[in-house]
Design an enzyme around this catalytic site. Structure first.
Site, PDB file in Angstrom:
ATOM      1  N   PHE A 115       0.850  -1.195   0.000  1.00 50.35           N
ATOM      2  CA  PHE A 115       0.000   0.000   0.000  1.00 50.35           C
ATOM      3  C   PHE A 115       0.884   1.242   0.000  1.00 50.35           C
ATOM      4  O   PHE A 115       1.718   1.418   0.869  1.00 50.35           O
ATOM      5  CB  PHE A 115      -0.933   0.032   1.217  1.00 50.35           C
ATOM      6  CG  PHE A 115      -1.908   1.175   1.134  1.00 50.35           C
ATOM      7  CD1 PHE A 115      -3.074   1.059   0.384  1.00 50.35           C
ATOM      8  CD2 PHE A 115      -1.634   2.382   1.758  1.00 50.35           C
ATOM      9  CE1 PHE A 115      -3.947   2.135   0.265  1.00 50.35           C
ATOM     10  CE2 PHE A 115      -2.513   3.463   1.639  1.00 50.35           C
ATOM     11  CZ  PHE A 115      -3.669   3.332   0.900  1.00 50.35           C
TER      12      PHE A 115
ATOM     13  N   ASP B 170       9.139   2.781   1.756  1.00 55.54           N
ATOM     14  CA  ASP B 170       7.949   3.505   2.198  1.00 55.54           C
ATOM     15  C   ASP B 170       7.785   3.228   3.691  1.00 55.54           C
ATOM     16  O   ASP B 170       7.288   2.187   4.091  1.00 55.54           O
ATOM     17  CB  ASP B 170       6.733   3.011   1.398  1.00 55.54           C
ATOM     18  CG  ASP B 170       5.438   3.682   1.833  1.00 55.54           C
ATOM     19  OD1 ASP B 170       5.421   4.321   2.912  1.00 55.54           O
ATOM     20  OD2 ASP B 170       4.436   3.568   1.102  1.00 55.54           O
TER      21      ASP B 170
ATOM     22  N   LYS C 192       2.394   9.667   8.229  1.00 53.35           N
ATOM     23  CA  LYS C 192       1.594   9.287   9.415  1.00 53.35           C
ATOM     24  C   LYS C 192       2.076   9.858  10.762  1.00 53.35           C
ATOM     25  O   LYS C 192       1.568  10.865  11.213  1.00 53.35           O
ATOM     26  CB  LYS C 192       1.441   7.773   9.467  1.00 53.35           C
ATOM     27  CG  LYS C 192       0.529   7.272   8.347  1.00 53.35           C
ATOM     28  CD  LYS C 192       0.006   5.888   8.617  1.00 53.35           C
ATOM     29  CE  LYS C 192      -1.144   5.539   7.704  1.00 53.35           C
ATOM     30  NZ  LYS C 192      -0.763   4.991   6.410  1.00 53.35           N
TER      31      LYS C 192
HETATM   32  C1  LIG Z   1      -1.057   5.216   4.964  1.00 54.98           C
HETATM   33  C2  LIG Z   1       0.014   4.850   4.024  1.00 54.98           C
HETATM   34  C3  LIG Z   1       0.235   5.587   2.861  1.00 54.98           C
HETATM   35  C4  LIG Z   1      -0.662   6.706   2.423  1.00 54.98           C
HETATM   36  O1  LIG Z   1      -0.595   7.791   3.287  1.00 54.98           O
HETATM   37  P1  LIG Z   1      -1.676   8.988   3.127  1.00 54.98           P
HETATM   38  O2  LIG Z   1      -1.180  10.004   4.116  1.00 54.98           O
HETATM   39  O3  LIG Z   1      -3.000   8.415   3.469  1.00 54.98           O
HETATM   40  O4  LIG Z   1      -1.599   9.448   1.731  1.00 54.98           O
HETATM   41  C5  LIG Z   1       1.316   5.240   2.060  1.00 54.98           C
HETATM   42  N1  LIG Z   1       2.112   4.223   2.392  1.00 54.98           N
HETATM   43  C6  LIG Z   1       1.928   3.490   3.513  1.00 54.98           C
HETATM   44  C7  LIG Z   1       2.873   2.385   3.832  1.00 54.98           C
HETATM   45  C8  LIG Z   1       0.861   3.769   4.350  1.00 54.98           C
HETATM   46  O5  LIG Z   1       0.662   3.028   5.442  1.00 54.98           O
END
Ligand SMILES: *Cc1c(COP(=O)(O)O)cnc(C)c1O
Length: 411
Positions: A138, A223, A252
């Site tokens: 994700f 990420d 986050k």
């Molecule tokens: C939540 C998340 C995102 C997206 O972040 P947003 O602030 O909602 O755009 C991207 N990568 C990972 C691993 C995430 O957990």
């Protein structure tokens, strides 16, 4: 306003993009939140791994109040002191030499994808632009980050996606090797797949990915939007694995609750972005940076919080393992690192989330069957005990109902 009316207006005026629970949260403090009826909840969601130092931490509140009185926003046409201070703190505490600020995880990944392509086109060839991503990952909802997200359910209905992406199974080195071609420029992955169900790679997977990147001169984009900011017991998850990314994205937990994202990288890679190549109006504005500085400083103070996170994570995991051992027909697997913990069930998790909510606990379910726990890192044993005792009772009750063939709601 009465609760039914609030919910009715919420549904009337807001787009239907979330399945919201029928409560209205109005107040938070530490690990607790309260709804409009005054009911208290222990928060094991933490705004989805955002509220790392808890709700309304006094350091964040004071930092925001002070900064709000001084300067809220000016644009990146000018130098901004809190932004410089935050970048310096991040550089000092990571592999990175340069930082770019934006407003979310998706945006940070968007910047990472652009940077990787520009770097490859600058230092290699025009046709070297492919990015390999992992299945079940994700990376966000914007077009490039959505394309990088290796899950059809998020992409369906939005095709055509961005060209230039290949997908390989997570935790599979051979598939990765087979997919690299002369067009590949980067690999993007989460050190631990969060949204995909708290999937932790085995043994030396990340180390080997890093080696493969070096051998093929590919950029390793990590990420760490979910795993970063102390979540796994180190400031960044890559520190567990003896590797360094070329580009890292965070968001986050970075602002402890305010919207901020960042891309971190090395001097050399950063050099391909020049004035005009990439930008963000709000990115790193004084207000959000003030909150992020307060968050980061609190996490780093004496290393206390990271140590606490590791201890609580271990304690929590042990409690969940006991539940799994007692109810193997309902709990398939328990896994986690620090306070990023998943409990995979043999059934859909939604009814357990609902039952927890009714009993005063916020928990989350991801990937259908995985209960995910991402509480503030300040959570204590007593709160973990309360939740795990409740979870056990709910599962016990569920099993009895199932035994008597009266499956249904767990109210
Ligand atoms: C939540 C998340 C995102 C997206 O972040 P947003 O602030 O909602 O755009 C991207 N990568 C990972 C691993 C995430 O957990």
């Amino acid at each position: 306003m009465e609760i039914a009316k609030i919910i009715e207006e919420s549904q009337r005026f807001l787009m239907n993009t979330y399945n919201r629970f029928p409560i209205v949260l109005v107040k938070g403090r530490g690990t607790r939140v309260w709804d409009s009826e005054g009911k208290e909840y222990i928060d094991f969601v933490g705004g989805v791994a955002v509220n790392v130092i808890g709700h309304c931490h006094p350091k964040i509140v004071v930092a925001l109040q002070k900064q709000a009185q001084r300067l809220i926003h000016v644009s990146n046409f000018y130098h901004i002191e809190p932004q410089i201070k935050l970048a310096k703190l991040l550089v000092k505490n990571s592999f990175a030499e340069k930082v770019f600020f934006c407003n979310s995880g998706a945006e940070a990944n968007e910047a990472a994808i652009k940077l990787a392509r520009k770097y490859s086109k600058t230092f290699f060839r025009e046709d070297r632009y492919e990015i390999i991503s992992t299945l079940n990952s994700f990376h966000g909802r914007t077009f490039a980050s959505l394309t990088a997200t290796g899950q059809e359910k998020f992409q369906k209905g939005f095709e055509p996606l961005l060209p230039g992406f290949k997908y390989v199974p997570f935790d599979n080195i051979d598939a990765l090797k087979d997919t690299i071609s002369s067009k590949t420029c980067a690999i993007i992955l989460e050190p631990i797949q969060g949204e995909g169900g708290v999937k932790i790679p085995s043994g030396d997977y990340l180390k080997r990915v890093s080696q493969i990147c070096k051998e093929n001169k590919l950029l390793l984009i990590l990420d760490e939007v979910q795993t970063g900011m102390g979540r796994t017991g180190k400031l960044f998850a890559y520190e567990h694995y003896g590797i360094k990314p070329d580009i890292m994205t965070i968001a986050k937990g970075l602002g402890g609750g305010v919207p901020i994202g960042a891309l971190l990288t090395t001097e050399k890679i950063a050099s391909v972005f020049e004035p005009g190549t990439h930008a963000s109006t709000f990115g790193g504005n004084p207000l959000v940076c003030a909150a992020a500085i307060a968050t980061l400083e609190t996490i780093l103070e004496d290393g206390y919080l990271l140590d606490h996170c590791r201890r609580m994570g271990k304690y929590f995991l042990e409690k969940l393992v006991k539940i799994k051992e007692k109810y193997p027909e309902i709990v398939y697997e328990v896994r986690g690192k620090g306070l990023l913990i998943g409990m995979e069930l043999t059934m859909e998790g939604a009814s357990i989330v609902k039952a927890c909510l009714e009993r005063g606990f916020l928990i989350n379910c991801t990937a259908g069957k995985v209960l995910r726990f991402t509480p503030p890192l300040i959570i204590v044993e007593e709160e973990i005990d309360k939740l795990t005792i409740t979870l056990k009772e709910i599962i016990e009750q569920y099993r009895e109902k199932r035994l008597f063939n009266t499956v249904g709601s767990l109210n």
